[in-house]
Design an enzyme around this catalytic site. Structure first.
Site, PDB file in Angstrom:
ATOM      1  N   GLU A  76       0.824  -1.213   0.000  1.00 57.60           N
ATOM      2  CA  GLU A  76       0.000   0.000   0.000  1.00 57.60           C
ATOM      3  C   GLU A  76       0.860   1.266   0.000  1.00 57.60           C
ATOM      4  O   GLU A  76       0.410   2.337   0.419  1.00 57.60           O
ATOM      5  CB  GLU A  76      -0.954   0.029   1.207  1.00 57.60           C
ATOM      6  CG  GLU A  76      -2.016  -1.046   1.211  1.00 57.60           C
ATOM      7  CD  GLU A  76      -3.078  -0.903   0.121  1.00 57.60           C
ATOM      8  OE1 GLU A  76      -2.929  -0.041  -0.764  1.00 57.60           O
ATOM      9  OE2 GLU A  76      -4.040  -1.694   0.141  1.00 57.60           O
ATOM     10  N   HIS A  94      -2.657   1.992   8.699  1.00 55.65           N
ATOM     11  CA  HIS A  94      -3.692   1.246   7.958  1.00 55.65           C
ATOM     12  C   HIS A  94      -3.846  -0.121   8.619  1.00 55.65           C
ATOM     13  O   HIS A  94      -2.863  -0.840   8.793  1.00 55.65           O
ATOM     14  CB  HIS A  94      -3.299   1.089   6.493  1.00 55.65           C
ATOM     15  CG  HIS A  94      -4.141   0.071   5.763  1.00 55.65           C
ATOM     16  ND1 HIS A  94      -5.522   0.096   5.791  1.00 55.65           N
ATOM     17  CD2 HIS A  94      -3.804  -1.010   5.016  1.00 55.65           C
ATOM     18  CE1 HIS A  94      -5.976  -0.924   5.086  1.00 55.65           C
ATOM     19  NE2 HIS A  94      -4.963  -1.617   4.612  1.00 55.65           N
ATOM     20  N   HIS A  96      -6.585  -3.760   9.284  1.00 55.17           N
ATOM     21  CA  HIS A  96      -7.775  -4.561   8.982  1.00 55.17           C
ATOM     22  C   HIS A  96      -8.457  -4.887  10.309  1.00 55.17           C
ATOM     23  O   HIS A  96      -8.921  -6.011  10.509  1.00 55.17           O
ATOM     24  CB  HIS A  96      -7.394  -5.846   8.242  1.00 55.17           C
ATOM     25  CG  HIS A  96      -6.738  -5.622   6.914  1.00 55.17           C
ATOM     26  ND1 HIS A  96      -6.248  -6.649   6.143  1.00 55.17           N
ATOM     27  CD2 HIS A  96      -6.524  -4.480   6.202  1.00 55.17           C
ATOM     28  CE1 HIS A  96      -5.735  -6.144   5.019  1.00 55.17           C
ATOM     29  NE2 HIS A  96      -5.880  -4.842   5.033  1.00 55.17           N
ATOM     30  N   HIS A 157     -12.668  -3.902   3.674  1.00 54.44           N
ATOM     31  CA  HIS A 157     -11.205  -3.959   3.689  1.00 54.44           C
ATOM     32  C   HIS A 157     -10.632  -3.565   5.049  1.00 54.44           C
ATOM     33  O   HIS A 157     -10.001  -4.393   5.704  1.00 54.44           O
ATOM     34  CB  HIS A 157     -10.668  -3.055   2.566  1.00 54.44           C
ATOM     35  CG  HIS A 157      -9.181  -3.044   2.448  1.00 54.44           C
ATOM     36  ND1 HIS A 157      -8.521  -2.579   1.345  1.00 54.44           N
ATOM     37  CD2 HIS A 157      -8.206  -3.413   3.314  1.00 54.44           C
ATOM     38  CE1 HIS A 157      -7.213  -2.681   1.511  1.00 54.44           C
ATOM     39  NE2 HIS A 157      -7.004  -3.182   2.706  1.00 54.44           N
TER      40      HIS A 157
HETATM   41 ZN   LIG Z   1      -5.179  -3.471   3.657  1.00 55.12          ZN
END
Ligand SMILES: [Zn+2]
Length: 223
Positions: A76, A94, A96, A157
Site C-alpha cells: 500500500e 492502515h 484490517h 477492507h
Molecule cells: Zn489493507
C-alpha cells in the site's frame, strides 16, 4: 533533510507492536508509516507486525524510491505516499481491525454516536471497494481524507487513520476501532441514535472553552 535513524524505525516497530497487542494488526495485515522531512519510514511487505523489527522498516522518498532498507515496502505504499504528497500529516496507520472492517462491510459511513469521534473529524466515511495496492484505492482514500477527516473506512477492507505524530495516528486507529465497537454494541439493542449537529457543536464549544483533552495543572478549586 533529516534522515530516519534507527530510533525512528524503532518507533515504527513499537507502534506496530502496540496496535498488534490491541488486536488491530493481525499477522501481516496492515501497515504503518512515519514522515521525517521528505522521507518516509514504512513497514515492509510480508512482515509479521507483532514482531516487527527496525530492520523491517524501509525508508523511501516521496516518489517511492528506496533510500535505505533491505526489504520491499508495503504493497500500500502508493496509498501512503499520495497522502503525504497532499496532506500535512506526520504519520499514517492502515489496519484490517475487526470492528472497523465490520462497519465498512455494511454502513455507508460511521455516524457520530459519541463526542470523542469529533477528534476524528466527525462522521467517518466509507470509501468504495477497490482491490488493495491499486491507484484507485489510493485515490479514493485520499479524496476521503482531503475533507479534513483524520480517519476513513475502506469498504470490505479496513481503515486508515492519520496523525500529526505517530502516537496520534496510533491513538486515532484505537479510537476509530473503539467507536466502531460502540456502534456494533449499540446496534444490538436497537437503531443507534447519532448526536445531532447542534449537540456536536455544543461539545465543540465546551471543548474549545475548557481545553478538553489536554493536561492541566491543579488549581485551588481541586483542593
Ligand atoms: Zn489493507
Amino acid at each position: 533533510m533529516p534522515t530516519p535513524a534507527l530510533a525512528d524505525r524503532q518507533r515504527v516497530a513499537e507502534a506496530c507492536h502496540r496496535l498488534s497487542a490491541a488486536g488491530l494488526l493481525i499477522g501481516t495485515a496492515g501497515n504503518v508509516s512515519l514522515r521525517l522531512g521528505d522521507l518516509i519510514a514504512v513497514t515492509a511487505t510480508g512482515a509479521t507486525l507483532a514482531d516487527l523489527t527496525p530492520a523491517q522498516v524501509t525508508v523511501v522518498d516521496l516518489d517511492g524510491a528506496v533510500i535505505s532498507g533491505d526489504y520491499a515496502p508495503t504493497s500500500e505504499l502508493q496509498l501512503h505516499l499520495g497522502i503525504y504528497r497532499t496532506l500535512p500529516t506526520g504519520a499514517i496507520v492502515h489496519t484490517h481491525a475487526p470492528k472497523s472492517t465490520a462497519i465498512g462491510c455494511v454502513l455507508p459511513e460511521l455516524p457520530v454516536l459519541h463526542y470523542q469521534q469529533l477528534a476524528l473529524g466527525g462522521e467517518t466515511p466509507v470509501v468504495p471497494f477497490h482491490p488493495f495496492g491499486t491507484p484507485e484505492l489510493a485515490g479514493a482514500v485520499l479524496d476521503s481524507l482531503s475533507t479534513g477527516k483524520q480517519a476513513t473506512l475502506l469498504a470490505n477492507h479496513g481503515a486508515v487513520t492519520l496523525g500529526s505524530t505517530l502516537a496520534q495516528a496510533v491513538e486515532n486507529a484505537l479510537l476509530l476501532e473503539w467507536a466502531c465497537a460502540l456502534y456494533l454494541d449499540a446496534a444490538v439493542l436497537g437503531t443507534p441514535r447519532p448526536l445531532t449537529p447542534s449537540q456536536q457543536q455544543a461539545v465543540i464549544e465546551i471543548a474549545l472553552r475548557t481545553g478538553y483533552g489536554t493536561p492541566k495543572p491543579l488549581t485551588k478549586d481541586h483542593q
